[in-house]
Each structure stands twice: as C-alpha cells, then as structure tokens.
Design an enzyme around this catalytic site. Structure first.
Site, PDB file in Angstrom:
ATOM      1  N   LYS A 112       0.850  -1.188   0.000  1.00  0.00           N
ATOM      2  CA  LYS A 112       0.000   0.000   0.000  1.00  0.00           C
ATOM      3  C   LYS A 112       0.889   1.242   0.000  1.00  0.00           C
ATOM      4  O   LYS A 112       1.859   1.314   0.765  1.00  0.00           O
ATOM      5  CB  LYS A 112      -0.886  -0.046   1.253  1.00  0.00           C
ATOM      6  CG  LYS A 112      -1.940   1.027   1.380  1.00  0.00           C
ATOM      7  CD  LYS A 112      -2.792   0.742   2.612  1.00  0.00           C
ATOM      8  CE  LYS A 112      -3.914   1.749   2.821  1.00  0.00           C
ATOM      9  NZ  LYS A 112      -4.770   1.381   3.977  1.00  0.00           N
ATOM     10  N   SER A 158      -9.432   1.439   2.978  1.00  0.00           N
ATOM     11  CA  SER A 158      -8.559   2.201   2.112  1.00  0.00           C
ATOM     12  C   SER A 158      -7.441   1.367   1.473  1.00  0.00           C
ATOM     13  O   SER A 158      -6.712   1.872   0.618  1.00  0.00           O
ATOM     14  CB  SER A 158      -7.916   3.336   2.927  1.00  0.00           C
ATOM     15  OG  SER A 158      -7.042   2.821   3.925  1.00  0.00           O
ATOM     16  N   SER A 213     -10.047  -0.844   7.078  1.00  0.00           N
ATOM     17  CA  SER A 213      -9.361  -0.697   5.796  1.00  0.00           C
ATOM     18  C   SER A 213      -8.696  -1.952   5.264  1.00  0.00           C
ATOM     19  O   SER A 213      -8.166  -1.943   4.162  1.00  0.00           O
ATOM     20  CB  SER A 213      -8.331   0.433   5.881  1.00  0.00           C
ATOM     21  OG  SER A 213      -8.977   1.678   5.946  1.00  0.00           O
TER      22      SER A 213
END
Length: 557
Positions: free
Chosen positions: A190, A262, A286
């Site tokens: 990420k 996310s 997330s």
C-alpha cells in the site's frame, strides 16, 4: 452568524486551535468565549469566563509558538495507546513457525494459472527451480501492466528494483542459500509505506510526487526474507475509501463497483491475480472492507504487533499493518516475516508467534455474536452457511456479547489524531487539492476536529480504557469468535481495543460480488486465529474462486 463567532473562528479559539495560519490580533472577549462554549455544550457564567480569559490568551500564544516547530508526519505524540488490560498474561518462550511444503507442485500447462497459486505453491516452484524468481517477477509485472490501468490499483511499478531483487534471489537459491517461502516471491505494498528511490504518494494529490527515501520496516523485513517488491498500490487519499488522485480503484469482480478502502489497491491486485500477496493497513475497516469487496483473505494483527515505522500516520493509537493474500496460511507466512519490535516504533511488543497449522481447532473455544447474525449486516445467507459448516465439522459455537459502551463516540479518536497528523495540510489550505471534498471527506473532518476540546478527547480515551478491560472479561472463556464482517459494533470496538481479526471469503451475493466473514482473536492470539481460519478454508473452497478478467465486455461506471 454573530460577529463574535466570526471573530472567534478567525482567532483560533482555545478549543483546539484554528485552521488559519495567522492569528488575528484582537483580544479574546466574553462574547467570543460564550459562543465558543456553546459549541461544546458548556455553561460557565460570564464572570467565570472572564476569569479564564487571561489563560486563553496565553494558550493562543502557545498554539502559535508550537506551530512554528516543524513536525513531519512520522513524529508520534509522547502518549502511546496501551491495549493491554489489567491481568493480561503474555505468551512466553521462543516463536515457532510450522508450514508444510506442498507436495508434487508442478508448473501449470497454462502459465496464466500461476496468477492464483498460493505462496507455498509458488515457493516450492522457486525453491525447486522449476521457475526462476526473475521469470515469476516478469509474469506478475506483465499482469500488473495489463490489468492494473483498468483496475486503477497501481501508483508505481518498481520494475527496475524488482528485477534486480529477483536476480539476486535466483543467485542465492542456486547457491543453496534459500531463506524460506517468501524468497523470490513478488509482492506489493500500500502506497503509504515508504520505499527508497520510489514515490510514496499516500494516494493524495498534495503528496503525489513525494519521495521518502527510506524503506519502511515492513518493506525491509519482506526484502530481508528474499521478497521482491514489484509495485506500490493505491489507497484512498490519506487512507479513506478507494478514490485517490489518479481515479477510483475497482473490484475485479465488477468494474462498476469500487474496491472499497482504504487498502484498495492491495485487495484489488491480489484478487485479480496481479500479485500473490500485498501489504495493507487498517484503522477502522481498511483491510476488512476491501477484502470483502474483492474476495481476498486479510489479517489485521493486534495493535502493537507490527512496526509502523515508515508508514503514514493517520491515527497513532489505532493504525495497524497486515497482509492481504489468497488464504489464511499465506497471511501467516507473511505475518511471520513482519511482526515484532524494530527499535523504532515503541508501541510494538515482543511476543512470540507460534503458528502451527496442525493444531486441532475443535479444541479451541469458539464464540459467535449470535445477535448480529440476523441479516441486518447484509450477508445473512452466507454467514449462516459458515456457522453451519463449522457446526457440521464438530465445532461448538458459544454465543457471546460485546461490551455495552459508547464505542462509536470514541471514533473521534481518528478525527483528532488525523487532524494533528495533517495539521500543516489543513492550515496551509492545501487540503483543497484533495479529490474528495464532500461533507464527510478528510478536509472537513480535519477542520471539524479542531473544535474537539483536549479534555473531551482524553475523556474518550478513559472510556476506551474501560472498553479494553471489559473486552478482556468478555473473551476470558473463548479463544476465537465469529462476527459478520460488517457488524459495525464489532468492527469499531475491536479496532479501538486492538484485537486481531482474519477476514475470509465465504460466498457470493446474488449480484455476483463476494461476501466475507470475520474471525476474531484474543490480543496477540494470531497463531490460534490463523489456524482456525485455515481450518475453515480447508472445509470450503471460497478462497479458490477467482474473477473473470475479461474486462473488454464490461464498462466502468
């Protein structure tokens, strides 16, 4: 609006600071203070307010002094969240990790099938030199190039670095210096984890060209294990949702739907077979949410298990880092490489991880949130089927309930800590560069958080202490428990208390989108939790289902 209120907003009232850079020079008045206290439901007399006025003038000067001190995102507060309840006992001894090598793994006749091999399967192919790490890396790079633009799941391909690391892995393996199952295996992270020489964009327009020239601890540990970093993956801007500066990350099951967030790109890329595994983060859903939208398996570890050094901070007391992969055992392999202290993140505890896939899960005490399985959280049919599968396998399910405390109100924690983490962004006005500007987007959340008094924030943390202690009591008679993935009370409470979870696919909705269920563990109980999750996945084949990547027949919304 009264003039006094306007003056208050322009002068950074004592509540929590202003979102303007320059403080007005006018004196704080009783009218201003009266309006300020109305914002937070206080009822001091004019005489009492007048007596406090001198302190408020001094506070305001202190705000301005403190703002002159540069504070980058990686500077944590001198206060650390303690997830350990009174009476909690840590597991003692050295860590032991046992994962069996799969037998008779061969290269598939159709090379495309490699895309959905598990980490142990790929590891065996690389270890036995049926395929080189460089060949495997090029295979995934090509998939990332082919499908990544449509899924909008990649911010940066680290191709040059990846090929260099893959060639080094091949040399080591050929020389008999095999490091384990992650050696030579490509992965992505990420894009809130820093990486040398490559951009770390945090998914946000104001930072899209940012370079933090160091490897986050998690990245370094995976590379030390022989892993090959091939991509930085999208996240919703500043770790919210799936909308980033370059677009909206898609679920490979339906391009008209976002991958949620996310950890949007991590879940999307793994689900589409663009990577064997990726690293995500969770503050409040997330990892759980995108894993559900994309049908992946994700581990959210205990708070204090994995170092966040080199990771963008949103909430110092709630951020957690974990893997998103094809299976619980894949997550266990990755977690085994990244957990533990690094001497940088002082919130990390030194606790062993004794994963053993041969443990008998039927001997575990398994609870479930009975009242949350009535369908109000969306996946009643598949959730009930999961419970039945476990019962049929001889697992006794014991109903449990969570603490009855106002956990939802405690999520102001994220707003306050996020507003502090991005104080400069707000006061500079550069928050207007963020793509999302709706009512509940970060710019407005950060502005609103400026008016949460420090006293109220600390009171919330005191209630959080009660929550931590009551969770310890509720879980004293169970090793793991089961919750619908979107049972909001469970998701909120356990992110606040720091408990670990594994989210696993458990079927499909009528519209073809995947569903998941969540298995919860005790603090630092990842070994039992992952073993139980593997047990369930061995009983089913949900994690073996993959999306059709014939994108030419579908159009994005």
């Amino acid at each position: 609006m009264r003039k006094s209120t306007l003056a208050l907003l322009g002068t950074a009232c004592f509540v929590s600071g202003a979102f303007v850079t320059k403080l007005a020079e006018n004196t704080i008045t009783i009218d201003m203070m009266r309006d300020a206290q109305n914002l937070m439901g206080l009822h001091f007399t004019d005489a009492q307010l007048d007596s406090a006025r001198a302190d408020m003038e001094d506070f305001r000067k202190d705000y301005e002094t403190i703002r002159k001190q540069p504070l980058s995102n990686d500077v944590a507060p001198a206060l650390m969240f303690n997830p350990i309840p009174v009476g909690f006992a840590f597991e003692q001894g050295e860590s032991s990790f046992e994962v069996a090598r799969p037998a008779h793994v061969k290269l598939p006749k159709k090379r495309e099938e490699l895309a959905f091999y598990t980490v142990p399967q790929l590891a065996e192919l690389v270890r036995t030199q049926q395929i080189t790490s460089e060949e495997l890396t090029r295979f995934y790079l090509e998939r990332l190039k082919k499908y990544g633009p449509t899924l909008e799941c990649v911010t940066t391909l680290t191709e040059e670095l990846a090929l260099q690391q893959a060639r080094q892995a091949d040399k080591e393996i050929k020389a008999g210096k095999y490091k384990g199952m992650l050696h030579g295996i490509p992965f992505g992270v990420k894009d809130l984890l820093s990486t040398k020489k490559y951009k770390t964009t945090w998914g946000a327009m104001p930072y899209k060209d940012q370079v933090i020239d160091e490897d986050a601890t998690v990245v370094q540990r995976l590379q030390d294990a022989g892993g090959v970093l091939v991509a930085k993956l999208t996240l919703g801007a500043l770790a919210m949702g799936d909308v980033w500066y370059g677009g909206k990350t898609r679920s490979p099951w339906d391009l008209t739907k976002g991958s949620s967030g996310s950890s949007a790109g991590s879940a999307s890329a793994v689900a589409a077979g663009l990577l064997p595994y990726a690293i995500g983060t969770e503050t409040l859903g997330s990892i759980v949410s995108p894993s559900t939208a994309c049908g992946t398996t994700g581990l959210r570890p205990t708070f204090g298990r994995v170092s966040r050094s080199g990771a963008m901070a949103l909430s110092w007391s709630m951020d957690k880092i974990g893997p998103i992969a094809r299976s619980a055992e894949d997550c266990a392999i990755v977690f085994n490489a990244i957990y533990g202290p690094d001497g940088k993140d002082q919130s990390v505890y030194d606790v062993p991880f004794n994963y053993n896939a041969t443990i008998n899960p039927k001997k575990l005490r398994v609870g479930y949130l009975k009242n949350d399985f009535d369908g109000k959280y969306g996946f009643k049919e598949t959730d009930q089927a999961t419970l039945q599968v476990l019962r049929d396998a001889g697992v006794e399910l014991v109903p449990i309930e969570l603490p009855d405390l106002p956990a939802r109100a405690l999520t102001m924690t994220i707003s306050v800590e996020g507003a502090a983490a991005f104080d400069e962004l707000t006061r500079s006005g550069r928050d207007s560069l963020l793509v999302a500007q709706h009512k509940y987007a970060w710019p407005n959340t950060f502005r609103g958080a400026r008016f949460i008094p420090a006293v109220e924030y600390l009171q919330a943390q005191r209630v959080r202490t009660l929550l931590v202690q009551q969770m310890q009591e509720k879980l004293k008679d169970v090793d793991v428990y089961i919750s619908p993935s979107f049972a909001s009370s469970n998701l909120v409470i356990t992110n606040l208390t720091g408990h670990p979870c594994v989210v696993v696919p458990n079927g499909f909705q009528k519209n073809g989108m995947p569903t998941t269920i969540t298995f919860m563990g005790k603090l630092f109980g990842e070994a039992e939790l992952l073993s139980f999750s593997k047990f369930y996945q061995d009983l089913t084949n949900h994690e073996e289902q993959h999306p059709n990547l014939n994108f030419t027949k579908k159009k994005k919304a």
